[in-house]
Write an enzyme that holds these catalytic residues in place. Structure first.
Site, PDB file in Angstrom:
ATOM      1  N   GLU A  48      10.862  40.654  56.831  1.00  0.00           N
ATOM      2  CA  GLU A  48      10.745  40.687  55.374  1.00  0.00           C
ATOM      3  C   GLU A  48      10.524  39.261  54.875  1.00  0.00           C
ATOM      4  O   GLU A  48      11.369  38.394  55.085  1.00  0.00           O
ATOM      5  CB  GLU A  48      12.008  41.267  54.725  1.00  0.00           C
ATOM      6  CG  GLU A  48      11.910  41.288  53.197  1.00  0.00           C
ATOM      7  CD  GLU A  48      13.229  41.651  52.521  1.00  0.00           C
ATOM      8  OE1 GLU A  48      13.181  42.326  51.473  1.00  0.00           O
ATOM      9  OE2 GLU A  48      14.298  41.244  53.016  1.00  0.00           O
ATOM     10  N   TRP A  49       9.393  39.032  54.218  1.00  0.00           N
ATOM     11  CA  TRP A  49       9.170  37.720  53.608  1.00  0.00           C
ATOM     12  C   TRP A  49       9.663  37.782  52.169  1.00  0.00           C
ATOM     13  O   TRP A  49       9.100  38.483  51.345  1.00  0.00           O
ATOM     14  CB  TRP A  49       7.689  37.336  53.640  1.00  0.00           C
ATOM     15  CG  TRP A  49       7.429  35.926  53.140  1.00  0.00           C
ATOM     16  CD1 TRP A  49       8.366  34.942  52.955  1.00  0.00           C
ATOM     17  CD2 TRP A  49       6.174  35.356  52.754  1.00  0.00           C
ATOM     18  NE1 TRP A  49       7.763  33.795  52.493  1.00  0.00           N
ATOM     19  CE2 TRP A  49       6.426  34.026  52.364  1.00  0.00           C
ATOM     20  CE3 TRP A  49       4.867  35.846  52.731  1.00  0.00           C
ATOM     21  CZ2 TRP A  49       5.416  33.168  51.926  1.00  0.00           C
ATOM     22  CZ3 TRP A  49       3.858  34.993  52.303  1.00  0.00           C
ATOM     23  CH2 TRP A  49       4.136  33.685  51.904  1.00  0.00           C
ATOM     24  N   GLU A  88      17.988  41.266  39.857  1.00  0.00           N
ATOM     25  CA  GLU A  88      18.420  42.112  40.972  1.00  0.00           C
ATOM     26  C   GLU A  88      18.935  41.281  42.143  1.00  0.00           C
ATOM     27  O   GLU A  88      18.939  41.735  43.289  1.00  0.00           O
ATOM     28  CB  GLU A  88      17.255  43.007  41.410  1.00  0.00           C
ATOM     29  CG  GLU A  88      16.769  43.937  40.318  1.00  0.00           C
ATOM     30  CD  GLU A  88      16.912  45.409  40.654  1.00  0.00           C
ATOM     31  OE1 GLU A  88      16.865  45.768  41.833  1.00  0.00           O
ATOM     32  OE2 GLU A  88      17.106  46.207  39.713  1.00  0.00           O
ATOM     33  N   HIS A 145      19.073  47.340  42.887  1.00  0.00           N
ATOM     34  CA  HIS A 145      20.224  46.564  43.346  1.00  0.00           C
ATOM     35  C   HIS A 145      21.219  46.380  42.209  1.00  0.00           C
ATOM     36  O   HIS A 145      20.832  46.045  41.089  1.00  0.00           O
ATOM     37  CB  HIS A 145      19.787  45.192  43.859  1.00  0.00           C
ATOM     38  CG  HIS A 145      18.858  45.272  45.030  1.00  0.00           C
ATOM     39  ND1 HIS A 145      17.543  45.686  44.902  1.00  0.00           N
ATOM     40  CD2 HIS A 145      19.050  44.990  46.337  1.00  0.00           C
ATOM     41  CE1 HIS A 145      16.966  45.665  46.091  1.00  0.00           C
ATOM     42  NE2 HIS A 145      17.859  45.260  46.981  1.00  0.00           N
ATOM     43  N   LYS A 172      15.308  52.823  48.166  1.00  0.00           N
ATOM     44  CA  LYS A 172      16.343  51.889  48.609  1.00  0.00           C
ATOM     45  C   LYS A 172      17.309  51.566  47.473  1.00  0.00           C
ATOM     46  O   LYS A 172      16.886  51.229  46.363  1.00  0.00           O
ATOM     47  CB  LYS A 172      15.699  50.589  49.102  1.00  0.00           C
ATOM     48  CG  LYS A 172      16.697  49.510  49.497  1.00  0.00           C
ATOM     49  CD  LYS A 172      16.011  48.182  49.774  1.00  0.00           C
ATOM     50  CE  LYS A 172      17.032  47.083  50.041  1.00  0.00           C
ATOM     51  NZ  LYS A 172      16.416  45.738  50.070  1.00  0.00           N
ATOM     52  N   ARG A 214      26.283  48.859  56.840  1.00  0.00           N
ATOM     53  CA  ARG A 214      25.106  48.300  57.511  1.00  0.00           C
ATOM     54  C   ARG A 214      25.007  48.746  58.968  1.00  0.00           C
ATOM     55  O   ARG A 214      23.976  48.560  59.604  1.00  0.00           O
ATOM     56  CB  ARG A 214      25.130  46.773  57.415  1.00  0.00           C
ATOM     57  CG  ARG A 214      25.033  46.251  55.989  1.00  0.00           C
ATOM     58  CD  ARG A 214      25.024  44.733  55.955  1.00  0.00           C
ATOM     59  NE  ARG A 214      24.958  44.225  54.597  1.00  0.00           N
ATOM     60  CZ  ARG A 214      23.845  44.012  53.896  1.00  0.00           C
ATOM     61  NH1 ARG A 214      22.676  44.279  54.457  1.00  0.00           N
ATOM     62  NH2 ARG A 214      23.879  43.534  52.663  1.00  0.00           N
ATOM     63  N   SER A 233      19.896  36.762  53.249  1.00  0.00           N
ATOM     64  CA  SER A 233      19.287  36.867  51.926  1.00  0.00           C
ATOM     65  C   SER A 233      20.140  37.693  50.974  1.00  0.00           C
ATOM     66  O   SER A 233      19.815  37.817  49.793  1.00  0.00           O
ATOM     67  CB  SER A 233      17.891  37.487  52.033  1.00  0.00           C
ATOM     68  OG  SER A 233      17.967  38.798  52.555  1.00  0.00           O
ATOM     69  N   GLN A 237      25.193  40.482  55.198  1.00  0.00           N
ATOM     70  CA  GLN A 237      24.268  40.692  56.308  1.00  0.00           C
ATOM     71  C   GLN A 237      24.878  40.189  57.620  1.00  0.00           C
ATOM     72  O   GLN A 237      25.473  39.125  57.674  1.00  0.00           O
ATOM     73  CB  GLN A 237      22.936  39.980  56.045  1.00  0.00           C
ATOM     74  CG  GLN A 237      22.077  40.685  55.025  1.00  0.00           C
ATOM     75  CD  GLN A 237      20.760  39.978  54.775  1.00  0.00           C
ATOM     76  OE1 GLN A 237      20.534  38.870  55.239  1.00  0.00           O
ATOM     77  NE2 GLN A 237      19.879  40.623  54.015  1.00  0.00           N
TER      78      GLN A 237
END
Length: 253
Positions: A48-49, A88, A145, A172, A214, A233, A237
């Site tokens: 993911e960029w 977000e 989000h 998502k 997760r 990010s 995570q």
């Protein structure tokens, strides 16, 4: 209802274990390339960029150079392009015109395999962008989000359903838990939405408290987990190598 699968290059979402996506958060072209090289060596399923970390995101030429550089480094690995707005949880503020201009440029130039679109933007412009992406063969992840709280189960399901109805290929939702009950709410909403919708869903409960969400995707129905590569990010995570091992240990088949 059986959840359909979505293919992004060679990657198939919606079957087997959750796939692992890793964000690139470089501020400039050198950092983007350096992070990509380090991350691809760890064999993620998807890159993911995060364009909101990229200082020159409003410079279309530099974005194109960045995307081409990434493709050379990551080869056939699926590439998701995301601009996460400040509203977000992202790093940069953009007005509506700039947001949709960047999204349109990404689509026209076919700079990635998939594109994240935030649900809260203007509905008409979202629908136009969705149609444009699909005409150009780009998969759309619609996202929402909430960094303040976890809405009710019904509201989470309604939001995922809204993304599905608009035509998003994947829906998502990420929420912030303030208690363990909030984490359970997110997991239950995930299970019910995954059973109800024909599109795959991605969900997460953020922060330390929500880490369990997760790793529980295969059980509850979330098809992607975002892992930390060189820099996280989003809060909570898990490092890529640890997440891969945990998902392997918890596999159902």
């Amino acid at each position: 209802m059986k959840t359909k699968t979505v293919q992004i290059r060679k990657l198939v979402l919606g079957e087997g274990r959750p796939k692992i996506a890793v964000p690139i958060t470089g501020k400039n072209l050198l950092e983007v390339a350096d992070q990509a090289q380090k991350i691809i060596n760890q064999r993620p399923d998807m890159i993911e960029w995060r364009l909101d970390f990229f200082t020159d995101v409003t410079n279309s030429e530099k974005v194109q150079i960045g995307a081409r550089t990434l493709r050379k480094i990551i080869g056939e690995t699926a590439l998701l392009l995301t601009f996460r707005t400040q509203a977000e949880g992202g790093r940069m503020a953009l007005n509506e015109d700039d947001y949709f201009r960047i999204m349109g440029e990404v689509i026209r130039q076919k700079l990635g395999d998939a594109l994240d679109l935030e649900l809260y933007h203007d509905e008409h412009r979202l629908e136009e962008t969705l149609e444009h992406a699909h005409k150009n063969g780009i998969v759309v992840i619609m996202s929402s989000h909430n960094f303040a709280k976890t809405p009710s189960k019904d509201k989470i399901i309604a939001k995922l359903s809204s993304m599905s109805s608009m035509g998003g290929d994947i829906a998502k939702v990420a929420v912030m838990p303030n208690s363990s009950d909030d984490v359970l709410t997110l997991l239950q909403a995930t299970r019910e939405a995954a059973a109800k919708l024909s599109q795959p869903v991605i969900t997460m409960s953020m922060g330390e408290l929500g880490k369990i969400s997760r790793i529980a995707g295969e059980t509850f129905g979330s098809v992607v987990s975002f892992a930390a590569g060189t820099q996280p990010s989003a809060p909570g995570q898990i490092e890529l190598k640890h997440l891969r091992q945990i998902l392997e240990d918890l596999k159902l088949n």
